[in-house]
Design a protein around this motif. Structure first.
Motif, PDB file in Angstrom:
ATOM      1  N   UNK A  97       5.153 -27.457   3.681  1.00  0.00           N
ATOM      2  CA  UNK A  97       4.650 -26.969   4.964  1.00  0.00           C
ATOM      3  C   UNK A  97       5.232 -25.601   5.269  1.00  0.00           C
ATOM      4  N   UNK A  98       6.521 -25.423   4.961  1.00  0.00           N
ATOM      5  CA  UNK A  98       7.158 -24.125   5.194  1.00  0.00           C
ATOM      6  C   UNK A  98       6.536 -23.038   4.306  1.00  0.00           C
ATOM      7  N   UNK A  99       6.252 -23.404   3.036  1.00  0.00           N
ATOM      8  CA  UNK A  99       5.638 -22.442   2.107  1.00  0.00           C
ATOM      9  C   UNK A  99       4.252 -22.053   2.584  1.00  0.00           C
ATOM     10  N   UNK A 100       3.512 -23.025   3.060  1.00  0.00           N
ATOM     11  CA  UNK A 100       2.167 -22.714   3.567  1.00  0.00           C
ATOM     12  C   UNK A 100       2.246 -21.797   4.771  1.00  0.00           C
ATOM     13  N   UNK A 101       3.186 -22.066   5.639  1.00  0.00           N
ATOM     14  CA  UNK A 101       3.349 -21.214   6.834  1.00  0.00           C
ATOM     15  C   UNK A 101       3.736 -19.797   6.429  1.00  0.00           C
ATOM     16  N   UNK A 102       4.603 -19.679   5.441  1.00  0.00           N
ATOM     17  CA  UNK A 102       5.028 -18.354   4.972  1.00  0.00           C
ATOM     18  C   UNK A 102       3.852 -17.586   4.370  1.00  0.00           C
ATOM     19  N   UNK A 103       3.038 -18.277   3.574  1.00  0.00           N
ATOM     20  CA  UNK A 103       1.876 -17.614   2.952  1.00  0.00           C
ATOM     21  C   UNK A 103       0.892 -17.171   4.014  1.00  0.00           C
ATOM     22  N   UNK A 104       0.666 -18.045   4.989  1.00  0.00           N
ATOM     23  CA  UNK A 104      -0.274 -17.684   6.062  1.00  0.00           C
ATOM     24  C   UNK A 104       0.250 -16.493   6.835  1.00  0.00           C
ATOM     25  N   UNK A 105       1.544 -16.466   7.066  1.00  0.00           N
ATOM     26  CA  UNK A 105       2.128 -15.343   7.791  1.00  0.00           C
ATOM     27  C   UNK A 105       2.051 -14.046   6.977  1.00  0.00           C
ATOM     28  N   UNK A 106       2.033 -14.140   5.666  1.00  0.00           N
ATOM     29  CA  UNK A 106       1.994 -12.946   4.823  1.00  0.00           C
ATOM     30  C   UNK A 106       0.614 -12.409   4.556  1.00  0.00           C
ATOM     31  N   UNK A 107      -0.418 -13.171   4.841  1.00  0.00           N
ATOM     32  CA  UNK A 107      -1.791 -12.733   4.587  1.00  0.00           C
ATOM     33  C   UNK A 107      -2.363 -12.151   5.882  1.00  0.00           C
ATOM     34  N   UNK A 108      -2.889 -10.927   5.781  1.00  0.00           N
ATOM     35  CA  UNK A 108      -3.474 -10.261   6.946  1.00  0.00           C
ATOM     36  C   UNK A 108      -4.889  -9.766   6.598  1.00  0.00           C
ATOM     37  N   UNK A 109      -5.810 -10.098   7.451  1.00  0.00           N
ATOM     38  CA  UNK A 109      -7.201  -9.652   7.281  1.00  0.00           C
ATOM     39  C   UNK A 109      -7.477  -8.540   8.280  1.00  0.00           C
ATOM     40  N   UNK A 110      -7.854  -7.363   7.748  1.00  0.00           N
ATOM     41  CA  UNK A 110      -8.128  -6.180   8.592  1.00  0.00           C
ATOM     42  C   UNK A 110      -9.628  -5.948   8.643  1.00  0.00           C
ATOM     43  N   UNK A 111     -10.174  -5.856   9.839  1.00  0.00           N
ATOM     44  CA  UNK A 111     -11.614  -5.660  10.014  1.00  0.00           C
ATOM     45  C   UNK A 111     -12.019  -4.218   9.692  1.00  0.00           C
ATOM     46  N   UNK A 112     -13.305  -4.048   9.370  1.00  0.00           N
ATOM     47  CA  UNK A 112     -13.826  -2.721   9.088  1.00  0.00           C
ATOM     48  C   UNK A 112     -13.726  -1.836  10.336  1.00  0.00           C
ATOM     49  N   UNK A 113     -13.290  -0.578  10.125  1.00  0.00           N
ATOM     50  CA  UNK A 113     -13.112   0.334  11.247  1.00  0.00           C
ATOM     51  C   UNK A 113     -11.754   0.234  11.895  1.00  0.00           C
ATOM     52  N   UNK A 114     -10.866  -0.602  11.350  1.00  0.00           N
ATOM     53  CA  UNK A 114      -9.523  -0.762  11.911  1.00  0.00           C
ATOM     54  C   UNK A 114      -8.490  -0.488  10.825  1.00  0.00           C
ATOM     55  N   UNK A 115      -7.290  -0.125  11.252  1.00  0.00           N
ATOM     56  CA  UNK A 115      -6.129  -0.008  10.374  1.00  0.00           C
ATOM     57  C   UNK A 115      -4.908  -0.533  11.113  1.00  0.00           C
ATOM     58  N   UNK A 116      -4.024  -1.218  10.357  1.00  0.00           N
ATOM     59  CA  UNK A 116      -2.801  -1.763  10.931  1.00  0.00           C
ATOM     60  C   UNK A 116      -1.603  -1.029  10.326  1.00  0.00           C
ATOM     61  N   UNK A 117      -0.667  -0.712  11.169  1.00  0.00           N
ATOM     62  CA  UNK A 117       0.600  -0.166  10.666  1.00  0.00           C
ATOM     63  C   UNK A 117       1.601  -1.303  10.469  1.00  0.00           C
ATOM     64  N   UNK A 118       2.387  -1.205   9.408  1.00  0.00           N
ATOM     65  CA  UNK A 118       3.359  -2.247   9.060  1.00  0.00           C
ATOM     66  C   UNK A 118       4.769  -1.698   9.283  1.00  0.00           C
TER      67      UNK A 118
END
Length: 307
Positions: A13-34
């Motif tokens: 469960x912890x591994x799944x939560x970590x993977x979900x937290x590490x995956x980011x989906x960015x929509x077209x026309x947007x940019x995210x700063x890290x």
């Protein structure tokens, strides 16, 4: 076993939560700063991206599409001290999300105030007539100034348009009166030009008429002179023939000469304007005899020609 199973399930469960937290989906026309521990590292582009959970976090979500900002109406004092109200619209687009996020605080507010200030500066250096007649030049000048100022912020200003320029009502009435006077002036000028052109055409027509009349009179005089010349030549030839006949002792020639002069004299007397009725004795026998002499003389002339 039960404890081990719980540990495994918890780890999964912890591994799944970590993977979900590490995956980011960015929509077209947007940019995210890290940001890693609060410090900017890189930008996430549109699509599926991965970050390091716990260590990395999303700093800013930046809209990269072109946006429109309305500039509300504001009062401006022109160079000739005229008070006008001006509003406009700004089109801009973020081309560098990192600069737009970290080089300026509250980007839209900064662009708004920069545009308002430069509108007052640029339009305040012009006369009212220039504001009303050179709107394209004003837009171009504003665009160059604002775009240059926003370049360090990672922003491209694509267009600035002045929507409305509203002078006070007294100035509007004065401008309407001036426009009416100018139109009246142009109408008077056009009317004067029309009259002048009409006078020129009329003068040209009269000139041509005089020239044609003079040419006609010259032609008539030439023909009249030619006719008189021919008449004189005919009279000279007739006189010569009569003289030759008299030298030869022809009585009919003398009668012809006297009869022609007699008839010419009668014609002049009859055509006189100051005479209505003329009584004068005429010897018909002498006139008929003279006419007979003319006939005999004509016969002799034709007889000589036939010989």
């Amino acid at each position: 076993m039960m404890g081990f199973d719980v540990f495994v399930l918890g780890f999964l469960a912890f591994a799944i939560i970590i993977v979900v937290m590490g995956v980011k989906r960015v929509a077209q026309g947007m940019e995210y700063t890290v940001e890693r521990f609060g410090r900017y590292t890189h930008v996430l582009r549109p699509g599926l991206n991965f970050i390091v959970p716990v260590f990395d976090a999303i700093g800013h979500r930046v809209n990269m599409m072109e946006r429109v900002m309305d500039v509300p109406s504001q009062e401006i004092i022109t160079k000739d001290n005229a008070m006008v109200k001006v509003d406009g619209v700004v089109f801009f687009q973020i081309i560098d999300s990192a600069k737009a996020s970290y080089e300026v605080n509250n980007l839209e507010h900064a662009i708004f105030n920069l545009t308002m200030t430069n509108i007052r500066t640029v339009m305040g250096s012009m006369d009212l007539d220039e504001l009303l007649s050179k709107r394209d030049e004003i837009n171009t000048q504003l665009l160059n100034v604002v775009d240059e100022a926003t370049t360090p912020w990672g922003v491209k200003v694509t267009r600035i348009e002045i929507k409305d320029i509203a002078p006070p009502m007294d100035l509007v009435d004065a401008m309407a009166g001036q426009m009416k006077a100018e139109r009246g002036k142009r109408a008077n000028i056009l009317e004067a030009e029309g009259e002048r052109q009409s006078e020129i055409l009329r003068a040209e027509g009269e000139k041509q008429a005089v020239i044609l009349q003079a040419e006609g009179e010259r032609e008539a005089a030439f023909r009249e002179a030619e006719a008189r010349e021919r008449l004189a030549e005919a009279e000279a030839k007739a006189t010569l023939m009569v003289s030759q006949a008299i030298e030869e002792g022809d009585v009919n020639a003398i009668n012809y000469f006297v009869a022609t002069k007699y008839i010419d004299a009668l014609k002049e007397i009859g055509s006189a304007e100051n005479q209505k009725l003329v009584f004068m004795p005429l010897e018909a026998s002498n006139l008929i005899g003279a006419l007979g002499g003319i006939g005999e003389l004509t016969k002799e002339i034709y007889a000589k020609k036939s010989d």
